[in-house]
Design an enzyme around this catalytic site. Structure first.
Site, PDB file in Angstrom:
ATOM      1  N   GLY A 238     -31.470   9.219 -12.587  1.00 53.34           N
ATOM      2  CA  GLY A 238     -32.186   9.200 -13.865  1.00 53.34           C
ATOM      3  C   GLY A 238     -31.392  10.319 -14.702  1.00 53.34           C
ATOM      4  O   GLY A 238     -30.343  11.042 -14.071  1.00 53.34           O
ATOM      5  N   ASP A 239     -31.330  10.134 -15.970  1.00 58.13           N
ATOM      6  CA  ASP A 239     -30.696  11.053 -16.912  1.00 58.13           C
ATOM      7  C   ASP A 239     -29.297  11.166 -16.893  1.00 58.13           C
ATOM      8  O   ASP A 239     -28.643  12.120 -16.996  1.00 58.13           O
ATOM      9  CB  ASP A 239     -31.036  12.781 -16.539  1.00 58.13           C
ATOM     10  CG  ASP A 239     -32.612  13.067 -16.741  1.00 58.13           C
ATOM     11  OD1 ASP A 239     -33.446  12.403 -17.307  1.00 58.13           O
ATOM     12  OD2 ASP A 239     -33.223  13.458 -15.602  1.00 58.13           O
TER      13      ASP A 239
ATOM     14  N   ALA B 252     -27.575   9.953 -18.998  1.00 59.66           N
ATOM     15  CA  ALA B 252     -26.972   9.675 -20.559  1.00 59.66           C
ATOM     16  C   ALA B 252     -26.989   8.336 -21.170  1.00 59.66           C
ATOM     17  O   ALA B 252     -25.952   8.108 -21.735  1.00 59.66           O
ATOM     18  CB  ALA B 252     -25.906  10.599 -20.855  1.00 59.66           C
ATOM     19  N   LYS B 253     -27.984   7.468 -20.436  1.00 59.18           N
ATOM     20  CA  LYS B 253     -27.966   5.928 -20.816  1.00 59.18           C
ATOM     21  C   LYS B 253     -27.988   5.897 -22.435  1.00 59.18           C
ATOM     22  O   LYS B 253     -27.548   4.883 -23.146  1.00 59.18           O
ATOM     23  CB  LYS B 253     -28.859   5.322 -20.361  1.00 59.18           C
ATOM     24  CG  LYS B 253     -28.952   5.353 -18.660  1.00 59.18           C
ATOM     25  CD  LYS B 253     -29.951   4.554 -18.015  1.00 59.18           C
ATOM     26  CE  LYS B 253     -31.376   5.498 -18.060  1.00 59.18           C
ATOM     27  NZ  LYS B 253     -31.311   6.528 -17.569  1.00 59.18           N
ATOM     28  N   GLY B 254     -28.714   6.652 -23.060  1.00 60.19           N
ATOM     29  CA  GLY B 254     -29.130   6.585 -24.399  1.00 60.19           C
ATOM     30  C   GLY B 254     -27.925   6.616 -25.378  1.00 60.19           C
ATOM     31  O   GLY B 254     -27.824   5.653 -26.345  1.00 60.19           O
TER      32      GLY B 254
ATOM     33  N   GLY C 282     -36.563   9.917 -21.243  1.00 52.36           N
ATOM     34  CA  GLY C 282     -36.558  10.680 -22.473  1.00 52.36           C
ATOM     35  C   GLY C 282     -34.907  10.800 -22.692  1.00 52.36           C
ATOM     36  O   GLY C 282     -34.405  10.817 -21.857  1.00 52.36           O
ATOM     37  N   HIS C 283     -34.466  10.433 -23.905  1.00 54.70           N
ATOM     38  CA  HIS C 283     -32.929  10.504 -24.248  1.00 54.70           C
ATOM     39  C   HIS C 283     -32.992  10.888 -25.803  1.00 54.70           C
ATOM     40  O   HIS C 283     -33.816  10.734 -26.726  1.00 54.70           O
ATOM     41  CB  HIS C 283     -32.435   9.373 -23.954  1.00 54.70           C
ATOM     42  CG  HIS C 283     -32.708   8.131 -24.462  1.00 54.70           C
ATOM     43  ND1 HIS C 283     -33.121   7.139 -23.749  1.00 54.70           N
ATOM     44  CD2 HIS C 283     -32.987   7.477 -25.632  1.00 54.70           C
ATOM     45  CE1 HIS C 283     -33.374   5.686 -24.433  1.00 54.70           C
ATOM     46  NE2 HIS C 283     -33.301   6.391 -25.750  1.00 54.70           N
ATOM     47  N   THR C 284     -31.729  11.529 -25.794  1.00 54.00           N
ATOM     48  CA  THR C 284     -31.530  12.267 -27.076  1.00 54.00           C
ATOM     49  C   THR C 284     -30.323  11.394 -27.735  1.00 54.00           C
ATOM     50  O   THR C 284     -29.396  10.934 -27.024  1.00 54.00           O
ATOM     51  CB  THR C 284     -30.961  13.565 -27.068  1.00 54.00           C
ATOM     52  OG1 THR C 284     -31.873  14.336 -26.151  1.00 54.00           O
ATOM     53  CG2 THR C 284     -30.628  14.283 -28.303  1.00 54.00           C
TER      54      THR C 284
ATOM     55  N   GLN D 201     -35.145   5.764 -16.401  1.00 57.76           N
ATOM     56  CA  GLN D 201     -34.917   6.457 -15.126  1.00 57.76           C
ATOM     57  C   GLN D 201     -33.477   5.932 -14.609  1.00 57.76           C
ATOM     58  O   GLN D 201     -32.717   5.510 -15.087  1.00 57.76           O
ATOM     59  CB  GLN D 201     -36.005   6.303 -14.412  1.00 57.76           C
ATOM     60  CG  GLN D 201     -37.253   7.259 -14.622  1.00 57.76           C
ATOM     61  CD  GLN D 201     -38.213   6.303 -15.811  1.00 57.76           C
ATOM     62  OE1 GLN D 201     -38.472   5.058 -15.663  1.00 57.76           O
ATOM     63  NE2 GLN D 201     -38.937   6.962 -16.646  1.00 57.76           N
TER      64      GLN D 201
ATOM     65  N   THR E 172     -40.116   7.123  -9.214  1.00 57.01           N
ATOM     66  CA  THR E 172     -40.955   6.776 -10.442  1.00 57.01           C
ATOM     67  C   THR E 172     -41.928   5.301  -9.931  1.00 57.01           C
ATOM     68  O   THR E 172     -41.857   4.979  -8.874  1.00 57.01           O
ATOM     69  CB  THR E 172     -40.522   6.532 -11.558  1.00 57.01           C
ATOM     70  OG1 THR E 172     -41.472   6.561 -12.792  1.00 57.01           O
ATOM     71  CG2 THR E 172     -39.603   5.252 -11.843  1.00 57.01           C
TER      72      THR E 172
ATOM     73  N   THR F 236     -35.415  16.658 -20.629  1.00 54.85           N
ATOM     74  CA  THR F 236     -35.775  16.400 -22.045  1.00 54.85           C
ATOM     75  C   THR F 236     -37.285  16.223 -22.260  1.00 54.85           C
ATOM     76  O   THR F 236     -37.672  16.767 -23.350  1.00 54.85           O
ATOM     77  CB  THR F 236     -35.206  14.907 -22.602  1.00 54.85           C
ATOM     78  OG1 THR F 236     -33.795  14.658 -21.824  1.00 54.85           O
ATOM     79  CG2 THR F 236     -35.105  14.721 -23.938  1.00 54.85           C
TER      80      THR F 236
ATOM     81  N   ARG G 120     -33.025  20.827 -14.108  1.00 52.96           N
ATOM     82  CA  ARG G 120     -32.485  19.685 -12.862  1.00 52.96           C
ATOM     83  C   ARG G 120     -31.713  20.282 -11.798  1.00 52.96           C
ATOM     84  O   ARG G 120     -30.877  21.246 -12.011  1.00 52.96           O
ATOM     85  CB  ARG G 120     -31.471  18.566 -13.817  1.00 52.96           C
ATOM     86  CG  ARG G 120     -32.423  18.002 -14.923  1.00 52.96           C
ATOM     87  CD  ARG G 120     -31.743  16.923 -15.655  1.00 52.96           C
ATOM     88  NE  ARG G 120     -32.343  16.405 -16.690  1.00 52.96           N
ATOM     89  CZ  ARG G 120     -31.706  16.180 -17.691  1.00 52.96           C
ATOM     90  NH1 ARG G 120     -30.577  16.460 -18.139  1.00 52.96           N
ATOM     91  NH2 ARG G 120     -32.554  15.648 -18.673  1.00 52.96           N
TER      92      ARG G 120
ATOM     93  N   SER H  83     -17.275   9.279 -21.076  1.00 55.62           N
ATOM     94  CA  SER H  83     -17.925  10.218 -22.194  1.00 55.62           C
ATOM     95  C   SER H  83     -17.563  11.539 -21.676  1.00 55.62           C
ATOM     96  O   SER H  83     -17.598  12.074 -20.773  1.00 55.62           O
ATOM     97  CB  SER H  83     -19.532  10.077 -22.171  1.00 55.62           C
ATOM     98  OG  SER H  83     -20.122  10.819 -23.135  1.00 55.62           O
TER      99      SER H  83
HETATM  100  P1  IMP Z   1     -43.071   9.769 -12.804  1.00 52.07           P
HETATM  101  O1  IMP Z   1     -42.227   8.791 -13.338  1.00 52.07           O
HETATM  102  O2  IMP Z   1     -43.726  11.033 -13.847  1.00 52.07           O
HETATM  103  O3  IMP Z   1     -44.289   9.426 -11.996  1.00 52.07           O
HETATM  104  O4  IMP Z   1     -42.290  10.889 -11.978  1.00 52.07           O
HETATM  105  C1  IMP Z   1     -42.006  10.346 -10.618  1.00 52.07           C
HETATM  106  C2  IMP Z   1     -40.463  11.028 -10.406  1.00 52.07           C
HETATM  107  O5  IMP Z   1     -39.553  10.384 -11.266  1.00 52.07           O
HETATM  108  C3  IMP Z   1     -40.381  12.318 -10.284  1.00 52.07           C
HETATM  109  O6  IMP Z   1     -39.427  12.957  -9.496  1.00 52.07           O
HETATM  110  C4  IMP Z   1     -39.697  12.611 -11.791  1.00 52.07           C
HETATM  111  O7  IMP Z   1     -38.988  13.954 -11.970  1.00 52.07           O
HETATM  112  C5  IMP Z   1     -38.785  11.393 -11.987  1.00 52.07           C
HETATM  113  N1  IMP Z   1     -38.506  10.916 -13.285  1.00 52.07           N
HETATM  114  C6  IMP Z   1     -39.632  10.241 -14.133  1.00 52.07           C
HETATM  115  N2  IMP Z   1     -38.850   9.986 -15.275  1.00 52.07           N
HETATM  116  C7  IMP Z   1     -37.569  10.400 -15.193  1.00 52.07           C
HETATM  117  C8  IMP Z   1     -36.486  10.503 -16.185  1.00 52.07           C
HETATM  118  O8  IMP Z   1     -36.683  10.042 -17.232  1.00 52.07           O
HETATM  119  N3  IMP Z   1     -35.385  11.210 -15.659  1.00 52.07           N
HETATM  120  C9  IMP Z   1     -35.165  11.492 -14.265  1.00 52.07           C
HETATM  121  N4  IMP Z   1     -36.412  11.817 -13.585  1.00 52.07           N
HETATM  122  C10 IMP Z   1     -37.355  11.124 -13.895  1.00 52.07           C
END
Ligand code: IMP
Length: 428
Positions: free
Chosen positions: A12-13, A15-17, A40-42, A228, A243, A303, A309, A417
């Site tokens: 995850g994170d 920077a797909k946004g 979350g993305h910016t 994610q 997740t 975010t 991180r 990027s």
């Molecule tokens: P949950 O999605 O809130 O249930 O979290 C489960 C796991 O996924 C945790 O380790 C979170 O930190 C991670 N996680 C959930 N959403 C994101 C995201 O958008 N970016 C990075 N990690 C995420």
């Protein structure tokens, strides 16, 4: 038929946004198909910064229809808060521009309470480190069916009230047994609150699956926006440190109802290094000054939750697995500029487990926790690259670094990027 998908290949994170935003103008419909307000993305647009969590990036542009499809879990309060934030800056979002699936599942306050009880009951090294947004507990109800409420259910007030009352009574009994300090939820109050949300959401609620099928038949260009990353995928990721949705490319079809063969271009997005938030093994993690340097330069703080991180070297075994899962056609390498100035860089090209070398990603976290990364060391580049717009103008060592990622992921890098702005992009 033309549909593009943008998926993260790491944890995850990635920077797909930014990539979704870059591609949006070439599409008619942007679809979010899994996850919730854990993502979350910016996005920088018209000189303003928008932080989006649940709403697709397409919502900022005219002429695009944004779809929140079946596989998403919706916290209506967070959802409407985000919509209000956009409407206050950009004017009303017309119902025909924004569609919310009646099949999407709804997050209620008891989902957050239950998640807090579960996470807090785990030992530190067993905590998933969730975002505490009720995502996993809502998806669990969906899979379990008995206590699930879909967006469409809220359109039938009598049935919705009866169902919600039953669920709240059950949750109150369960949570009181687990937590002596638990204060019971008031079903009537939740019903009133969620009925008000439903009134606001009503114009946008529809059968998004039928809409997408019609859009495909009408040759509209679809863009799927993953949330994610592939390694957080419930089925294929580093379970249980994942997740609760299908966050690899595998989730597009189940989360949207659009068949696999409709996807004509799958873009895998990676950071030029690796990050992870929350618990779970991370073979290339750097718990040293280089890790801190990457965190500082890359602003590697969540975010959604603001958590620092975990940072590490690029792991081609992990990202390569993500690429194969999602079936990528090409790669976008993000945040390459963050690595400028480091003397040398390492890329993990194999894992060693009990003296044996492998390029397969382990299916069990215990095995992943045992691996020793085998690194290829590459020379770094000293100069800043944020202003560069052509591959040929990158320092030779930066090109070599990107080429190594492409080689190890058996794919081609089409986008690089070098900064957060749209212009800071190199097309390969
Ligand atoms: P949950 O999605 O809130 O249930 O979290 C489960 C796991 O996924 C945790 O380790 C979170 O930190 C991670 N996680 C959930 N959403 C994101 C995201 O958008 N970016 C990075 N990690 C995420």
């Amino acid at each position: 038929m033309s549909a593009t998908a943008v998926v993260g290949l790491q944890w995850g994170d990635e920077a797909k946004g930014k990539i979704v935003d870059l591609l949006t103008s070439e599409h008619d419909v942007v679809v979010r198909y899994q996850g919730g307000n854990n993502a979350g993305h910016t996005v920088k647009f018209d000189g303003q910064t928008y932080k989006l969590s649940l709403l697709p990036a397409g919502i900022l542009r005219d002429g695009i229809t944004s779809v929140v499809a079946t596989g998403v879990v919706i916290n209506p309060k967070a959802f409407l808060g985000e919509l209000d934030g956009i409407e206050s800056r950009r004017g009303k979002v017309a119902p025909e521009k924004f569609l919310v699936s009646d099949r999407a599942h709804v997050i209620f306050p008891y989902h957050m309470a239950e998640e807090a009880v579960l996470e807090n009951s785990r030992k530190n090294d067993e905590k998933i480190g969730t975002t505490m947004r009720g995502i996993g507990t809502c998806y669990r109800e969906k899979a379990g069916r008995t206590h699930a409420i879909r967006v469409g259910d809220m359109l039938y007030p009598d049935q919705f009230k009866r169902r919600l009352t039953e669920i709240v009574e059950f949750k109150n009994r369960m949570l009181a047994a687990l937590d002596p300090e638990f204060k019971p939820f008031d079903a009537e109050a939740i019903f009133t609150e969620y009925s008000a949300y439903t009134e606001r959401l009503k114009p946008y609620i529809c059968d998004t699956t039928a809409f997408l099928h019609h859009a495909l038949a009408a040759k509209k260009r679809l863009l799927f926006e993953g949330a994610q990353g592939s390694l957080l995928d419930l089925d294929h990721g580093t379970f249980p440190f994942v997740t609760s949705s299908s966050s690899s490319g595998c989730g597009i079809h189940s989360g949207s109802g659009v068949p696999e063969r409709a996807i004509t271009r799958m873009i895998g997005v990676v950071k030029a290094y690796t990050t992870r938030v929350g618990g779970g093994p991370f073979p290339t993690e750097l718990n040293n000054e280089i890790g801190q340097h990457i965190r500082d330069v890359g602003h590697e703080y969540g975010t959604v939750t603001g958590r620092p991180r975990r940072c590490g070297w690029f792991d081609a075994i992990a990202a390569g697995y993500g690429a194969r899962l999602s079936g990528v056609d090409c790669i976008s390498v993000m945040l390459l500029d963050v690595l400028s100035g480091l003397d040398e860089l390492k890329i993990c090209e194999a894992y060693e487990i009990n003296g044996e070398r492998t390029t397969d990603f382990p299916s069990h976290v215990e095995r992943l926790a045992q691996v020793k990364p085998v690194y290829r060391t590459l020379p770094g580049w000293k100069s800043e690259i944020a202003h560069i717009r052509k591959v040929a103008d990158l320092p030779a060592n930066a090109r070599r670094y990107v080429d190594t990622i492409a080689e190890l992921l058996c794919s081609q890098v089409e986008i690089i990027s070098v900064g957060p702005d749209r212009e800071q992009t190199i097309l390969g």
